[in-house]
Design a protein around this motif. Structure first.
Motif, PDB file in Angstrom:
ATOM      1  N   ARG A  49       0.868  -1.184   0.000  1.00 31.33           N
ATOM      2  CA  ARG A  49       0.000   0.000   0.000  1.00 31.33           C
ATOM      3  C   ARG A  49       0.894   1.221   0.000  1.00 31.33           C
ATOM      4  NH1 ARG A  49      -4.830   0.009   4.211  1.00 31.33           N
ATOM      5  NH2 ARG A  49      -5.411   1.781   2.938  1.00 31.33           N
ATOM      6  N   GLN A  79      -8.912  -5.437  -2.302  1.00 34.43           N
ATOM      7  CA  GLN A  79      -7.595  -4.836  -2.073  1.00 34.43           C
ATOM      8  C   GLN A  79      -6.765  -4.884  -3.360  1.00 34.43           C
ATOM      9  OE1 GLN A  79      -6.325  -3.396   0.861  1.00 34.43           O
ATOM     10  NE2 GLN A  79      -4.699  -2.808  -0.538  1.00 34.43           N
ATOM     11  N   ARG A 125       4.486   1.334   1.592  1.00 39.70           N
ATOM     12  CA  ARG A 125       4.626   0.320   2.645  1.00 39.70           C
ATOM     13  C   ARG A 125       4.235  -1.071   2.168  1.00 39.70           C
ATOM     14  NH1 ARG A 125       1.012   1.048   7.241  1.00 39.70           N
ATOM     15  NH2 ARG A 125       1.964  -0.838   8.052  1.00 39.70           N
ATOM     16  N   THR A 126       4.979  -2.069   2.625  1.00 35.94           N
ATOM     17  CA  THR A 126       4.559  -3.448   2.430  1.00 35.94           C
ATOM     18  C   THR A 126       3.765  -3.840   3.673  1.00 35.94           C
ATOM     19  OG1 THR A 126       6.569  -3.864   1.192  1.00 35.94           O
ATOM     20  CG2 THR A 126       5.338  -5.782   1.945  1.00 35.94           C
ATOM     21  N   VAL A 127       2.451  -3.980   3.507  1.00 37.87           N
ATOM     22  CA  VAL A 127       1.582  -4.178   4.664  1.00 37.87           C
ATOM     23  C   VAL A 127       1.530  -5.645   5.077  1.00 37.87           C
ATOM     24  CG1 VAL A 127      -0.706  -3.735   5.605  1.00 37.87           C
ATOM     25  CG2 VAL A 127       0.245  -2.205   3.899  1.00 37.87           C
ATOM     26  N   LEU A 128       1.503  -6.538   4.095  1.00 31.63           N
ATOM     27  CA  LEU A 128       1.534  -7.970   4.387  1.00 31.63           C
ATOM     28  C   LEU A 128       2.761  -8.559   3.706  1.00 31.63           C
ATOM     29  CD1 LEU A 128      -2.197  -8.997   3.796  1.00 31.63           C
ATOM     30  CD2 LEU A 128      -1.125  -8.224   5.904  1.00 31.63           C
ATOM     31  N   ASP A 179       2.627  -6.854  12.790  1.00 35.27           N
ATOM     32  CA  ASP A 179       3.484  -6.189  11.800  1.00 35.27           C
ATOM     33  C   ASP A 179       3.478  -6.866  10.435  1.00 35.27           C
ATOM     34  OD1 ASP A 179       4.285  -4.041  13.186  1.00 35.27           O
ATOM     35  OD2 ASP A 179       6.177  -4.903  13.900  1.00 35.27           O
ATOM     36  N   GLY A 180       2.302  -7.205   9.948  1.00 36.86           N
ATOM     37  CA  GLY A 180       2.203  -7.768   8.600  1.00 36.86           C
ATOM     38  C   GLY A 180       2.672  -9.193   8.477  1.00 36.86           C
ATOM     39  N   CYS A 214      -1.843  -3.852  12.354  1.00 38.23           N
ATOM     40  CA  CYS A 214      -0.926  -4.938  12.021  1.00 38.23           C
ATOM     41  C   CYS A 214      -1.226  -5.522  10.650  1.00 38.23           C
ATOM     42  CB  CYS A 214      -0.969  -6.031  13.076  1.00 38.23           C
ATOM     43  SG  CYS A 214      -2.495  -6.982  13.061  1.00 38.23           S
ATOM     44  N   GLY A 215      -2.318  -5.066   9.999  1.00 45.13           N
ATOM     45  CA  GLY A 215      -2.625  -5.556   8.656  1.00 45.13           C
ATOM     46  C   GLY A 215      -3.841  -6.458   8.584  1.00 45.13           C
ATOM     47  N   THR A 263      -6.351  -5.200   5.929  1.00 46.69           N
ATOM     48  CA  THR A 263      -5.803  -5.387   4.584  1.00 46.69           C
ATOM     49  C   THR A 263      -5.912  -6.852   4.174  1.00 46.69           C
ATOM     50  OG1 THR A 263      -4.268  -3.607   5.051  1.00 46.69           O
ATOM     51  CG2 THR A 263      -3.787  -4.966   3.142  1.00 46.69           C
TER      52      THR A 263
END
Lengths: 254, 263
Positions: free
Chosen positions: B23, B63, B26-29, B220-221, B50-51, B54
């Motif tokens: 996103r 998404q 940022r890499t969310v997952l 944190d993903g 934390c995702g 998403t």
């Protein structure tokens, strides 16, 4: 559920369900509907007595305004309505369901088109029968142009709502998108008398053709080729912008 | 490799492998792999941000910028045939405030199951969904006049329309009083047991974890654990899922530190 219908580009049942839903929402908001319908009438009434001494001026400006009002109101209503649909999450929910983008847009166009018919019929009726607007052609043709203008307004509103992050921004698109067209459409001075650059610009703006179409009806008894051309251009513009608007509806968003 | 509990032959409701979502910058997952078994209540737990949302949006197919494998009910997530089979409730209630509860449901039902021939079926479906979320006394109230928790339940009722096979619920019990929370969890278990619905429910309240059949713990993903609440507690030697979660977070942090120092 036994056999749910697949999501096609356009489903009549889903389109009419959407239109009915939009009208139902409006029914819970009688003040908006009242304002939408009464204000054009009030403005025409005002205009009639502003030009008390020159009936010819009222004829030309009045006829033009009959085309411009539906465009402006539908632009505003649609841009806010679709923005709300985007921000409230209902759009995301609908697009996660088997609703075609075309269904949603056609539903909105249908609902606001119906409202535009009521608005234009009242305004045209008032202007022609009570305020003495002198139309040579058929008032039905005025109504037809007004309806196409409303569709164009709906299309433009839908399109710009994609670029507005808040209602504040959406409202600002009104002066940005509508005012230049208003200045250049030939309402204040004939388009031929403008600076050549502006004249060319006015040639590519759809509202110019809406106003030209209205003036054709004003001056001629029958459907002139110019009238047919003008209405076709307005209709084509509305369709084009609606298609662009459909492209702004994304099933997947960041 | 996975134990799908009662029906090992059946493919899982959701299967993810190397699932990554970006996103903006940022890499969310980050390369997630997990499965959600059918007919069970799977909890997605982790702190805010934390995702979780998403991940849920990826499962539902709303998404953008999803890479890796993500299969939902045997199709890639977001496949058109899933649109009637997956119900989704966002964190904020997504209903029309200027329509009544019934008008909201009528409309969404008409989108899911359109046509005049289906009118009777739709009416039953709507009435049942309203009863499911215990809003029968508010059927004709405008959604905008309801309380936050009530609007959440209208949103949930919309997701129950058409008996979806998979329900994805993003923090459905936030801001509800204890009685309502208990009732909703009862409803979730009824849906799983009687209608064979698969539920994926996110929450940041750890005590809700105890009510799930399976848990995905996120931070944190990344997924820290994919297990049953009992197994988690046993594995970490903790009394509660909350303690187990903290244990796993500490261990992950310690591992990260050793990696840093050995580098």
């Amino acid at each position: 559920m036994s056999t749910p219908a697949p999501a096609r580009a356009l489903s009549a049942a889903r389109t009419t369900a959407t239109a009915a839903r939009v009208l139902r929402q409006l029914r819970h908001d009688p003040r908006t509907v009242g304002l939408m319908i009464l204000i054009p009438c009030l403005m025409l009434f005002l205009l009639r007595y502003v030009f008390d001494g020159s009936a010819r001026t009222f004829d030309s400006i009045g006829a033009s305004l009959l085309g411009i009002f539906p465009l402006i109101t539908m632009f505003l209503v649609t841009s806010i309505a679709t923005l709300r649909e985007r921000t409230s999450g209902t759009l995301e929910r609908l697009l996660a369901m088997p609703l075609g983008k075309g269904d949603l847009i056609a539903g909105y166009a249908l609902a606001f088109g119906a409202l535009a018919i009521v608005q234009s019929a009242l305004a045209t009726g008032l202007a022609v029968w009570f305020l003495g607007l002198d139309v040579t052609g058929s008032p039905w043709l005025l109504l037809l142009v007004a309806l196409l203008d409303a569709l164009l307004g709906t299309a433009l509103g839908l399109f710009v709502s994609a670029f507005a992050a808040s209602e504040f921004q959406a409202v600002q698109f009104m002066p940005a998108v509508i005012f230049p067209q208003l200045l250049l459409c030939g309402l204040f001075t004939s388009r031929e008398a403008m600076h050549p650059v502006l004249e060319t610009l006015s040639d590519v703006l759809p509202m110019s053709y809406a106003v030209d179409g209205m003036n054709e009806v004003l001056k001629h008894t029958d459907m002139t080729t110019a009238f047919v051309r003008d209405t076709l251009i307005v209709a084509a513009c509305a369709l084009l912008v609606l298609t662009l608007g459909a492209a702004t509806l994304k099933r997947r968003t960041a | 490799m996975m134990n799908f509990s009662s029906r090992p032959t059946e493919e899982p409701a959701v299967h993810a492998q190397d699932l990554t979502v970006v996103r903006g910058p940022r890499t969310v997952l980050r390369g997630l792999g997990f499965t959600v078994p059918r007919g069970q209540v799977t909890g997605l737990l982790g702190p805010s941000g934390c995702g979780k949302s998403t991940l849920m949006r990826a499962v539902v197919g709303t998404q953008a910028k999803v890479s890796g494998t993500l299969d939902v009910l045997g199709h890639p997530a977001g496949h058109p045939t899933l649109r009637t089979r997956v119900g989704y409730v966002t964190q904020a209630p997504s209903v029309y405030d200027d329509l009544t509860v019934r008008q909201n449901l009528d409309y969404f039902a008409a989108i899911l199951d359109p046509g005049r021939a289906a009118a009777d079926r739709r009416r039953e479906d709507v009435t049942r969904a309203i009863a499911d979320v215990d809003l029968t006394t508010h059927t004709d109230a405008l959604a905008g006049n309801l309380s936050g928790g009530q609007r959440n339940r209208v949103s949930l009722a919309v997701a129950l329309l058409g008996t979806p096979e998979l329900l994805v619920l993003d923090e459905p019990t936030v801001g509800l009083d204890p009685v309502l929370r208990r009732d909703l969890w009862q409803l979730f278990h009824t849906l799983a047991a009687e209608r064979d619905t698969t539920l994926l429910i996110s929450s940041h309240v750890m005590d809700e974890a105890e009510r799930c059949h399976r848990l995905l713990l996120m931070r944190d993903g990344e997924i820290l654990a994919d297990d049953t609440p009992d197994a988690l507690r046993t594995r970490t030697g903790s009394e509660t899922v909350e303690a187990a979660f903290l244990h796993l977070v500490d261990r992950a942090a310690a591992q990260a530190r050793t990696k840093e120092t050995t580098r």
